[in-house]
Write an enzyme that holds these catalytic residues in place. Structure first.
Site, PDB file in Angstrom:
ATOM      1  N   CYS A 132      11.525  -6.722  -3.826  1.00  0.00           N
ATOM      2  CA  CYS A 132      10.192  -7.249  -4.162  1.00  0.00           C
ATOM      3  C   CYS A 132      10.214  -7.989  -5.499  1.00  0.00           C
ATOM      4  O   CYS A 132      10.808  -7.512  -6.472  1.00  0.00           O
ATOM      5  CB  CYS A 132       9.177  -6.092  -4.209  1.00  0.00           C
ATOM      6  N   CYS A 161       6.105  -3.883 -10.915  1.00  0.00           N
ATOM      7  CA  CYS A 161       5.397  -2.604 -11.049  1.00  0.00           C
ATOM      8  C   CYS A 161       6.363  -1.549 -11.617  1.00  0.00           C
ATOM      9  O   CYS A 161       7.407  -1.268 -11.004  1.00  0.00           O
ATOM     10  CB  CYS A 161       4.843  -2.182  -9.692  1.00  0.00           C
ATOM     11  N   CYS A 217       7.943   1.318  -9.510  1.00  0.00           N
ATOM     12  CA  CYS A 217       8.355   1.092  -8.118  1.00  0.00           C
ATOM     13  C   CYS A 217       9.855   0.884  -7.913  1.00  0.00           C
ATOM     14  O   CYS A 217      10.455  -0.043  -8.474  1.00  0.00           O
ATOM     15  CB  CYS A 217       7.594  -0.105  -7.540  1.00  0.00           C
ATOM     16  N   CYS A 249       1.140   4.616   8.896  1.00  0.00           N
ATOM     17  CA  CYS A 249       0.926   3.697   7.768  1.00  0.00           C
ATOM     18  C   CYS A 249       2.195   2.910   7.499  1.00  0.00           C
ATOM     19  O   CYS A 249       3.252   3.504   7.274  1.00  0.00           O
ATOM     20  CB  CYS A 249       0.568   4.489   6.511  1.00  0.00           C
ATOM     21  N   CYS A 292      -2.539   1.796   9.739  1.00  0.00           N
ATOM     22  CA  CYS A 292      -2.805   1.399   8.357  1.00  0.00           C
ATOM     23  C   CYS A 292      -1.640   0.523   7.914  1.00  0.00           C
ATOM     24  O   CYS A 292      -0.496   0.772   8.315  1.00  0.00           O
ATOM     25  CB  CYS A 292      -2.899   2.640   7.460  1.00  0.00           C
ATOM     26  N   CYS A 321      -8.257   1.813   2.223  1.00  0.00           N
ATOM     27  CA  CYS A 321      -7.521   2.932   1.648  1.00  0.00           C
ATOM     28  C   CYS A 321      -7.132   2.473   0.248  1.00  0.00           C
ATOM     29  O   CYS A 321      -6.351   1.525   0.104  1.00  0.00           O
ATOM     30  CB  CYS A 321      -6.283   3.234   2.496  1.00  0.00           C
ATOM     31  N   ARG A 366      -6.678  11.719  -0.456  1.00  0.00           N
ATOM     32  CA  ARG A 366      -5.338  12.108   0.013  1.00  0.00           C
ATOM     33  C   ARG A 366      -4.472  12.632  -1.139  1.00  0.00           C
ATOM     34  O   ARG A 366      -4.300  11.946  -2.146  1.00  0.00           O
ATOM     35  CB  ARG A 366      -4.631  10.937   0.694  1.00  0.00           C
TER      36      ARG A 366
HETATM   37  N1  SAM Z   1       3.895  -4.035  -2.015  1.00  0.00           N
HETATM   38  C1  SAM Z   1       2.588  -3.643  -1.678  1.00  0.00           C
HETATM   39  C2  SAM Z   1       1.719  -3.419  -2.883  1.00  0.00           C
HETATM   40  O1  SAM Z   1       2.233  -3.082  -3.939  1.00  0.00           O
HETATM   41  O2  SAM Z   1       0.511  -3.578  -2.751  1.00  0.00           O
HETATM   42  C3  SAM Z   1       2.533  -2.422  -0.790  1.00  0.00           C
HETATM   43  C4  SAM Z   1       3.511  -1.287  -1.002  1.00  0.00           C
HETATM   44  S1  SAM Z   1       3.397  -0.405  -2.554  1.00  0.00           S
HETATM   45  C5  SAM Z   1       4.902   0.503  -2.542  1.00  0.00           C
HETATM   46  C6  SAM Z   1       2.087   0.740  -2.255  1.00  0.00           C
HETATM   47  C7  SAM Z   1       1.732   1.699  -3.353  1.00  0.00           C
HETATM   48  O3  SAM Z   1       2.709   2.735  -3.451  1.00  0.00           O
HETATM   49  C8  SAM Z   1       1.616   1.211  -4.771  1.00  0.00           C
HETATM   50  O4  SAM Z   1       0.433   0.534  -5.031  1.00  0.00           O
HETATM   51  C9  SAM Z   1       1.671   2.516  -5.558  1.00  0.00           C
HETATM   52  O5  SAM Z   1       0.378   3.044  -5.745  1.00  0.00           O
HETATM   53  C10 SAM Z   1       2.488   3.437  -4.643  1.00  0.00           C
HETATM   54  N2  SAM Z   1       3.783   3.775  -5.263  1.00  0.00           N
HETATM   55  C11 SAM Z   1       4.873   2.997  -5.333  1.00  0.00           C
HETATM   56  N3  SAM Z   1       5.875   3.598  -5.992  1.00  0.00           N
HETATM   57  C12 SAM Z   1       5.415   4.812  -6.365  1.00  0.00           C
HETATM   58  C13 SAM Z   1       5.975   5.908  -7.086  1.00  0.00           C
HETATM   59  N4  SAM Z   1       7.216   5.846  -7.582  1.00  0.00           N
HETATM   60  N5  SAM Z   1       5.221   7.008  -7.274  1.00  0.00           N
HETATM   61  C14 SAM Z   1       3.954   7.063  -6.770  1.00  0.00           C
HETATM   62  N6  SAM Z   1       3.370   6.060  -6.089  1.00  0.00           N
HETATM   63  C15 SAM Z   1       4.089   4.942  -5.894  1.00  0.00           C
HETATM   64 FE1  SF4 Z   2       6.461  -4.713  -4.953  1.00  0.00          FE
HETATM   65 FE2  SF4 Z   2       6.606  -2.105  -5.357  1.00  0.00          FE
HETATM   66 FE3  SF4 Z   2       4.856  -3.549  -6.748  1.00  0.00          FE
HETATM   67 FE4  SF4 Z   2       4.474  -3.166  -4.077  1.00  0.00          FE
HETATM   68  S1  SF4 Z   2       4.438  -1.601  -5.676  1.00  0.00           S
HETATM   69  S2  SF4 Z   2       4.269  -5.102  -5.230  1.00  0.00           S
HETATM   70  S3  SF4 Z   2       6.619  -3.120  -3.391  1.00  0.00           S
HETATM   71  S4  SF4 Z   2       7.098  -3.728  -6.855  1.00  0.00           S
END
Ligand code: SAM
Ligand code: SF4
Ligand code: DTB
Length: 347
Positions: free
Chosen positions: A56, A60, A63, A100, A131, A191, A263
Protein backbone atom coordinates in the site's frame (compact mmCIF):
# COMPACT_ATOMS: atom_id res chain seq x y z
CA UNK A 1 -33.18 4.18 33.62
CA UNK A 2 -34.58 6.73 31.13
CA UNK A 3 -34.32 5.83 27.43
CA UNK A 4 -30.85 6.82 26.12
CA UNK A 5 -31.12 9.79 23.75
CA UNK A 6 -29.67 9.59 20.23
CA UNK A 7 -27.49 12.69 20.07
CA UNK A 8 -25.05 14.15 17.55
CA UNK A 9 -23.95 17.15 19.60
CA UNK A 10 -21.67 15.63 22.21
CA UNK A 11 -19.11 18.08 23.58
CA UNK A 12 -15.54 17.08 24.33
CA UNK A 13 -16.14 17.91 28.00
CA UNK A 14 -19.13 15.54 28.18
CA UNK A 15 -17.19 12.69 26.59
CA UNK A 16 -14.15 13.33 28.79
CA UNK A 17 -16.43 13.32 31.84
CA UNK A 18 -17.72 9.87 30.89
CA UNK A 19 -14.14 8.57 30.60
CA UNK A 20 -13.39 10.06 34.03
CA UNK A 21 -16.26 8.31 35.83
CA UNK A 22 -15.33 5.73 38.48
CA UNK A 23 -14.84 2.48 36.54
CA UNK A 24 -17.80 0.66 38.10
CA UNK A 25 -20.07 3.66 37.58
CA UNK A 26 -19.08 3.88 33.90
CA UNK A 27 -19.66 0.16 33.32
CA UNK A 28 -23.00 0.25 35.11
CA UNK A 29 -24.21 3.12 32.90
CA UNK A 30 -22.87 1.55 29.73
CA UNK A 31 -24.42 -1.83 30.48
CA UNK A 32 -27.75 -0.13 31.19
CA UNK A 33 -27.69 1.55 27.77
CA UNK A 34 -26.66 -1.75 26.19
CA UNK A 35 -29.63 -3.63 27.66
CA UNK A 36 -32.09 -0.98 26.49
CA UNK A 37 -31.31 -1.66 22.84
CA UNK A 38 -29.45 -4.97 22.54
CA UNK A 39 -29.56 -8.54 23.75
CA UNK A 40 -26.66 -8.51 26.26
CA UNK A 41 -25.92 -12.18 25.61
CA UNK A 42 -25.78 -11.97 21.80
CA UNK A 43 -22.59 -11.23 19.88
CA UNK A 44 -22.48 -10.62 16.13
CA UNK A 45 -19.75 -12.67 14.46
CA UNK A 46 -17.79 -11.46 11.41
CA UNK A 47 -14.87 -13.06 9.60
CA UNK A 48 -12.22 -10.95 7.87
CA UNK A 49 -10.28 -11.72 4.73
CA UNK A 50 -7.57 -9.66 3.10
CA UNK A 51 -8.53 -9.88 -0.57
CA UNK A 52 -5.64 -7.64 -1.66
CA UNK A 53 -2.66 -7.70 0.67
CA UNK A 54 0.33 -5.39 1.13
CA UNK A 55 2.16 -2.94 -1.11
CA UNK A 56 0.00 0.00 0.00
CA UNK A 57 1.30 3.47 -0.90
CA UNK A 58 -0.10 5.13 2.26
CA UNK A 59 1.93 5.77 5.42
CA UNK A 60 -0.48 4.82 8.28
CA UNK A 61 1.94 4.42 11.19
CA UNK A 62 0.16 1.36 12.60
CA UNK A 63 -0.16 -0.62 9.39
CA UNK A 64 1.88 -3.67 8.41
CA UNK A 65 0.61 -3.38 4.82
CA UNK A 66 2.23 -0.04 4.00
CA UNK A 67 4.90 -0.73 1.35
CA UNK A 68 7.32 1.71 2.99
CA UNK A 69 7.67 -0.31 6.22
CA UNK A 70 9.71 -3.49 6.40
CA UNK A 71 7.19 -5.84 8.06
CA UNK A 72 7.60 -9.02 6.05
CA UNK A 73 4.11 -8.66 4.49
CA UNK A 74 4.50 -9.47 0.78
CA UNK A 75 2.42 -7.54 -1.76
CA UNK A 76 -0.17 -9.64 -3.54
CA UNK A 77 -2.69 -8.89 -6.25
CA UNK A 78 -6.47 -8.96 -5.83
CA UNK A 79 -7.68 -12.51 -5.13
CA UNK A 80 -9.81 -14.38 -7.65
CA UNK A 81 -13.53 -14.63 -6.92
CA UNK A 82 -13.38 -18.44 -6.58
CA UNK A 83 -10.64 -18.26 -3.95
CA UNK A 84 -12.58 -15.66 -1.96
CA UNK A 85 -15.72 -17.79 -2.23
CA UNK A 86 -13.92 -20.80 -0.82
CA UNK A 87 -12.87 -18.74 2.23
CA UNK A 88 -16.36 -17.26 2.61
CA UNK A 89 -17.95 -20.73 2.54
CA UNK A 90 -15.54 -21.88 5.25
CA UNK A 91 -16.33 -18.79 7.35
CA UNK A 92 -20.04 -19.46 7.04
CA UNK A 93 -19.60 -23.12 7.93
CA UNK A 94 -17.61 -22.07 11.01
CA UNK A 95 -20.47 -19.81 12.11
CA UNK A 96 -19.78 -16.29 10.78
CA UNK A 97 -22.81 -14.28 9.68
CA UNK A 98 -20.84 -11.47 7.99
CA UNK A 99 -17.83 -11.64 5.68
CA UNK A 100 -15.57 -8.56 5.68
CA UNK A 101 -13.15 -8.08 2.82
CA UNK A 102 -10.18 -5.73 3.09
CA UNK A 103 -7.88 -4.31 0.43
CA UNK A 104 -4.55 -2.57 1.01
CA UNK A 105 -5.33 0.29 -1.30
CA UNK A 106 -5.37 4.05 -0.82
CA UNK A 107 -8.61 3.52 -2.66
CA UNK A 108 -9.85 1.39 -5.55
CA UNK A 109 -9.23 2.41 -9.15
CA UNK A 110 -12.28 2.54 -11.43
CA UNK A 111 -11.11 -0.69 -13.07
CA UNK A 112 -11.05 -2.49 -9.68
CA UNK A 113 -14.71 -1.86 -8.94
CA UNK A 114 -16.26 -4.43 -11.34
CA UNK A 115 -13.88 -7.08 -9.96
CA UNK A 116 -14.74 -6.31 -6.34
CA UNK A 117 -18.43 -6.08 -7.27
CA UNK A 118 -18.27 -9.61 -8.71
CA UNK A 119 -16.68 -10.85 -5.48
CA UNK A 120 -19.33 -9.12 -3.36
CA UNK A 121 -22.16 -10.54 -5.49
CA UNK A 122 -20.77 -14.06 -5.13
CA UNK A 123 -20.27 -13.81 -1.35
CA UNK A 124 -23.73 -12.33 -0.88
CA UNK A 125 -25.10 -15.25 -2.87
CA UNK A 126 -23.91 -17.58 -0.09
CA UNK A 127 -26.37 -15.93 2.30
CA UNK A 128 -23.74 -13.98 4.22
CA UNK A 129 -23.84 -10.30 5.07
CA UNK A 130 -21.09 -8.51 3.20
CA UNK A 131 -18.68 -5.77 4.25
CA UNK A 132 -15.78 -4.24 2.33
CA UNK A 133 -12.97 -1.89 3.31
CA UNK A 134 -11.13 -0.63 0.26
CA UNK A 135 -9.99 2.86 1.28
CA UNK A 136 -11.12 6.19 -0.16
CA UNK A 137 -13.93 5.79 -2.68
CA UNK A 138 -14.23 7.58 -6.01
CA UNK A 139 -17.27 8.78 -7.91
CA UNK A 140 -19.91 6.05 -8.33
CA UNK A 141 -17.96 3.41 -6.40
CA UNK A 142 -20.27 3.22 -3.38
CA UNK A 143 -23.37 2.87 -5.57
CA UNK A 144 -21.77 0.14 -7.69
CA UNK A 145 -20.87 -1.80 -4.54
CA UNK A 146 -24.36 -1.34 -3.14
CA UNK A 147 -25.86 -2.58 -6.41
CA UNK A 148 -23.66 -5.69 -6.19
CA UNK A 149 -25.13 -6.56 -2.78
CA UNK A 150 -22.73 -4.91 -0.36
CA UNK A 151 -24.32 -4.39 3.08
CA UNK A 152 -21.59 -2.49 4.99
CA UNK A 153 -18.62 -0.33 4.06
CA UNK A 154 -15.86 -0.07 6.66
CA UNK A 155 -13.92 3.16 6.76
CA UNK A 156 -12.44 4.25 10.08
CA UNK A 157 -11.74 7.72 11.45
CA UNK A 158 -8.90 5.92 13.25
CA UNK A 159 -8.16 8.61 15.86
CA UNK A 160 -9.02 12.11 17.08
CA UNK A 161 -8.77 14.90 14.49
CA UNK A 162 -5.95 16.58 16.47
CA UNK A 163 -3.84 13.38 16.75
CA UNK A 164 -4.45 12.20 13.19
CA UNK A 165 -1.50 14.19 11.75
CA UNK A 166 0.91 12.22 13.93
CA UNK A 167 -0.30 8.91 12.48
CA UNK A 168 -1.08 9.50 8.78
CA UNK A 169 0.34 12.06 6.37
CA UNK A 170 -0.82 10.77 2.99
CA UNK A 171 -4.53 11.63 3.35
CA UNK A 172 -6.62 14.04 5.37
CA UNK A 173 -9.32 13.50 7.98
CA UNK A 174 -11.63 15.39 5.64
CA UNK A 175 -11.03 12.80 2.88
CA UNK A 176 -12.40 10.16 5.24
CA UNK A 177 -15.49 12.21 5.98
CA UNK A 178 -16.16 12.55 2.25
CA UNK A 179 -15.94 8.77 1.71
CA UNK A 180 -18.26 8.18 4.68
CA UNK A 181 -20.79 10.60 3.16
CA UNK A 182 -20.62 8.73 -0.17
CA UNK A 183 -21.24 5.47 1.69
CA UNK A 184 -24.31 6.85 3.48
CA UNK A 185 -25.66 8.49 0.31
CA UNK A 186 -25.52 5.16 -1.52
CA UNK A 187 -27.66 3.58 1.21
CA UNK A 188 -24.88 1.36 2.51
CA UNK A 189 -24.56 0.73 6.24
CA UNK A 190 -21.50 2.31 7.77
CA UNK A 191 -18.85 0.49 9.77
CA UNK A 192 -16.64 3.19 11.26
CA UNK A 193 -14.44 3.24 14.34
CA UNK A 194 -10.80 3.62 15.23
CA UNK A 195 -7.73 2.43 17.08
CA UNK A 196 -6.75 3.01 20.69
CA UNK A 197 -3.30 2.45 22.13
CA UNK A 198 -1.33 4.46 19.57
CA UNK A 199 0.16 6.78 22.22
CA UNK A 200 -2.84 9.12 22.24
CA UNK A 201 -3.97 10.78 25.46
CA UNK A 202 -7.30 9.99 27.11
CA UNK A 203 -8.49 13.39 25.88
CA UNK A 204 -7.66 12.27 22.35
CA UNK A 205 -9.47 8.95 22.85
CA UNK A 206 -12.46 11.05 23.87
CA UNK A 207 -11.91 13.07 20.67
CA UNK A 208 -12.14 9.96 18.48
CA UNK A 209 -15.39 8.82 20.10
CA UNK A 210 -16.82 12.36 19.99
CA UNK A 211 -16.05 12.55 16.25
CA UNK A 212 -17.74 9.19 15.64
CA UNK A 213 -20.82 10.09 17.68
CA UNK A 214 -21.20 13.48 15.98
CA UNK A 215 -21.20 12.07 12.43
CA UNK A 216 -24.50 12.90 10.65
CA UNK A 217 -25.65 9.32 11.40
CA UNK A 218 -24.19 7.00 14.00
CA UNK A 219 -22.33 4.21 12.19
CA UNK A 220 -24.37 1.02 12.46
CA UNK A 221 -21.14 -0.79 13.35
CA UNK A 222 -18.36 0.80 15.45
CA UNK A 223 -15.13 -1.23 15.52
CA UNK A 224 -12.88 -0.32 18.44
CA UNK A 225 -9.45 -1.73 17.66
CA UNK A 226 -6.63 -2.04 20.13
CA UNK A 227 -3.39 -1.36 18.30
CA UNK A 228 -1.69 -4.57 17.20
CA UNK A 229 1.93 -3.42 17.33
CA UNK A 230 3.76 -4.83 14.31
CA UNK A 231 7.58 -4.72 14.23
CA UNK A 232 8.82 -2.57 11.35
CA UNK A 233 5.94 -0.08 11.60
CA UNK A 234 6.56 3.25 13.38
CA UNK A 235 4.21 2.04 16.16
CA UNK A 236 5.82 -1.40 16.44
CA UNK A 237 7.24 -0.51 19.86
CA UNK A 238 4.22 1.36 21.23
CA UNK A 239 3.59 1.00 24.97
CA UNK A 240 0.56 -1.29 25.50
CA UNK A 241 -2.54 0.53 26.73
CA UNK A 242 -3.92 -0.28 30.21
CA UNK A 243 -6.62 -2.92 29.53
CA UNK A 244 -9.11 -1.08 31.77
CA UNK A 245 -8.61 2.05 29.66
CA UNK A 246 -9.55 -0.03 26.61
CA UNK A 247 -12.70 -1.23 28.41
CA UNK A 248 -13.53 2.40 29.19
CA UNK A 249 -13.32 3.24 25.48
CA UNK A 250 -15.82 0.47 24.69
CA UNK A 251 -18.14 1.69 27.47
CA UNK A 252 -18.03 5.32 26.33
CA UNK A 253 -18.70 4.31 22.71
CA UNK A 254 -21.70 2.29 23.97
CA UNK A 255 -23.14 5.30 25.81
CA UNK A 256 -22.57 7.80 22.98
CA UNK A 257 -24.07 5.62 20.21
CA UNK A 258 -26.81 3.55 21.88
CA UNK A 259 -28.18 1.84 18.75
CA UNK A 260 -24.85 0.97 17.16
CA UNK A 261 -23.17 -2.39 17.48
CA UNK A 262 -19.77 -1.78 19.05
CA UNK A 263 -17.16 -4.29 17.90
CA UNK A 264 -14.41 -5.54 20.15
CA UNK A 265 -12.16 -5.56 17.12
CA UNK A 266 -8.39 -6.03 16.63
CA UNK A 267 -6.23 -6.79 19.67
CA UNK A 268 -8.15 -9.70 21.22
CA UNK A 269 -5.16 -12.03 20.87
CA UNK A 270 -3.24 -9.73 23.19
CA UNK A 271 -6.14 -9.56 25.70
CA UNK A 272 -7.02 -12.06 28.37
CA UNK A 273 -10.49 -13.57 28.64
CA UNK A 274 -11.44 -11.51 31.71
CA UNK A 275 -10.80 -8.25 29.83
CA UNK A 276 -12.88 -9.48 26.91
CA UNK A 277 -15.68 -10.38 29.35
CA UNK A 278 -15.56 -6.82 30.71
CA UNK A 279 -15.77 -5.49 27.14
CA UNK A 280 -18.93 -7.54 26.53
CA UNK A 281 -20.41 -6.26 29.79
CA UNK A 282 -19.48 -2.69 28.81
CA UNK A 283 -21.44 -3.02 25.58
CA UNK A 284 -19.35 -4.76 22.92
CA UNK A 285 -21.73 -6.77 20.74
CA UNK A 286 -19.55 -8.00 17.92
CA UNK A 287 -16.17 -9.66 17.25
CA UNK A 288 -13.94 -10.77 14.43
CA UNK A 289 -13.93 -14.56 14.40
CA UNK A 290 -11.31 -16.74 12.73
CA UNK A 291 -7.57 -17.18 13.23
CA UNK A 292 -6.54 -14.16 11.20
CA UNK A 293 -7.54 -10.51 11.02
CA UNK A 294 -6.04 -9.13 7.79
CA UNK A 295 -2.36 -9.98 8.23
CA UNK A 296 -2.07 -10.47 12.01
CA UNK A 297 -3.41 -13.12 14.37
CA UNK A 298 -6.76 -13.42 16.12
CA UNK A 299 -7.84 -15.97 18.76
CA UNK A 300 -8.37 -19.57 17.62
CA UNK A 301 -11.91 -20.57 16.73
CA UNK A 302 -11.82 -23.16 19.52
CA UNK A 303 -10.78 -20.52 22.07
CA UNK A 304 -13.69 -18.31 21.02
CA UNK A 305 -16.14 -21.19 21.19
CA UNK A 306 -14.94 -21.90 24.72
CA UNK A 307 -15.18 -18.21 25.64
CA UNK A 308 -18.77 -18.02 24.37
CA UNK A 309 -19.61 -21.16 26.35
CA UNK A 310 -18.04 -19.85 29.55
CA UNK A 311 -19.79 -16.48 29.26
CA UNK A 312 -23.15 -17.94 28.06
CA UNK A 313 -22.94 -15.83 24.92
CA UNK A 314 -24.57 -16.79 21.66
CA UNK A 315 -24.03 -15.54 18.15
CA UNK A 316 -26.43 -12.84 17.02
CA UNK A 317 -28.73 -14.29 14.42
CA UNK A 318 -29.03 -12.09 11.40
CA UNK A 319 -32.51 -12.01 9.98
CA UNK A 320 -31.92 -10.45 6.61
CA UNK A 321 -33.83 -10.81 3.38
CA UNK A 322 -32.11 -14.12 2.77
CA UNK A 323 -33.59 -15.56 5.99
CA UNK A 324 -32.04 -16.42 9.29
CA UNK A 325 -28.38 -17.25 9.33
CA UNK A 326 -27.67 -19.65 12.12
CA UNK A 327 -24.24 -19.06 13.54
CA UNK A 328 -23.30 -22.29 15.29
CA UNK A 329 -20.00 -21.23 16.74
CA UNK A 330 -20.47 -22.56 20.21
CA UNK A 331 -20.50 -26.32 20.10
CA UNK A 332 -21.00 -28.50 17.07
CA UNK A 333 -21.80 -31.60 19.11
CA UNK A 334 -24.96 -30.44 20.86
CA UNK A 335 -27.64 -28.57 19.04
CA UNK A 336 -30.02 -27.07 21.54
CA UNK A 337 -30.02 -23.77 23.31
CA UNK A 338 -29.13 -23.92 26.97
CA UNK A 339 -29.49 -20.25 27.68
CA UNK A 340 -33.20 -20.11 28.26
CA UNK A 341 -33.31 -17.39 25.64
CA UNK A 342 -34.89 -19.39 22.86
CA UNK A 343 -31.99 -19.09 20.45
CA UNK A 344 -30.86 -22.03 18.39
CA UNK A 345 -27.16 -21.69 19.24
CA UNK A 346 -25.69 -24.72 20.94
CA UNK A 347 -25.12 -24.32 24.67
N1 SAM B 1 -6.70 0.33 3.09
C1 SAM B 1 -8.00 0.61 3.55
C2 SAM B 1 -8.05 1.77 4.50
O1 SAM B 1 -7.06 2.02 5.18
O2 SAM B 1 -9.09 2.41 4.57
C3 SAM B 1 -8.69 -0.58 4.18
C4 SAM B 1 -7.90 -1.55 5.03
S1 SAM B 1 -7.20 -0.90 6.55
C5 SAM B 1 -6.09 -2.18 6.99
C6 SAM B 1 -8.57 -0.98 7.67
C7 SAM B 1 -8.34 -0.54 9.08
O3 SAM B 1 -7.60 -1.53 9.80
C8 SAM B 1 -7.56 0.72 9.37
O4 SAM B 1 -8.30 1.88 9.17
C9 SAM B 1 -7.22 0.55 10.84
O5 SAM B 1 -8.22 1.10 11.66
C10 SAM B 1 -7.18 -0.97 11.02
N2 SAM B 1 -5.81 -1.43 11.32
C11 SAM B 1 -4.79 -1.58 10.45
N3 SAM B 1 -3.67 -1.98 11.06
C12 SAM B 1 -3.97 -2.10 12.37
C13 SAM B 1 -3.22 -2.48 13.52
N4 SAM B 1 -1.92 -2.79 13.44
N5 SAM B 1 -3.85 -2.51 14.72
C14 SAM B 1 -5.17 -2.19 14.80
N6 SAM B 1 -5.93 -1.82 13.75
C15 SAM B 1 -5.33 -1.77 12.54
FE1 SF4 C 1 -2.86 1.25 3.35
FE2 SF4 C 1 -2.80 0.11 5.73
FE3 SF4 C 1 -3.27 2.72 5.54
FE4 SF4 C 1 -5.15 0.95 4.69
S1 SF4 C 1 -4.44 1.24 6.79
S2 SF4 C 1 -4.44 2.82 3.63
S3 SF4 C 1 -3.80 -0.69 3.93
S4 SF4 C 1 -1.37 1.68 4.95
C1 DTB D 1 -11.30 -2.67 11.53
O1 DTB D 1 -11.71 -1.68 12.17
N1 DTB D 1 -10.40 -3.55 11.97
C2 DTB D 1 -10.13 -4.56 10.98
C3 DTB D 1 -11.15 -4.22 9.87
N2 DTB D 1 -11.73 -3.02 10.33
C4 DTB D 1 -10.70 -4.14 8.49
C5 DTB D 1 -8.70 -4.64 10.57
C6 DTB D 1 -7.74 -4.92 11.71
C7 DTB D 1 -6.38 -5.09 11.12
C8 DTB D 1 -5.36 -5.48 12.11
C9 DTB D 1 -4.02 -5.60 11.51
C10 DTB D 1 -3.87 -6.67 10.46
O2 DTB D 1 -4.32 -7.82 10.68
O3 DTB D 1 -3.26 -6.41 9.42
Amino acid sequence: MPEAAIRHDWTREEVAALFALPFNELLHRAHGVHRQHHDPNAVQVSTLLSIKTGGCPEDCAYCPQAARYDTGVAAQKLMDTDDVLQRARAAKAAGASRFCMGAAWRGPKDRDIPKVAAIVRAVKGLGLETCATLGLLGHGHAQALKDAGLDYYNHNLDTAPEFYGEIIHTREYQDRLVTLAQVRDAGLKTCCGGIVGMGETREQRAGLLQALANLPEHPQSVPINQLVPVPGTPLGGAEPIDPFEFVRAIAVARILMPLSIVRLSAGRQQMDDAVQALCFFAGAGSIFYGEKLLTTGNPDVEADRALFRRLDLHPLEVTASMGTVHADIVDSETNSCGHGCGCSAAA
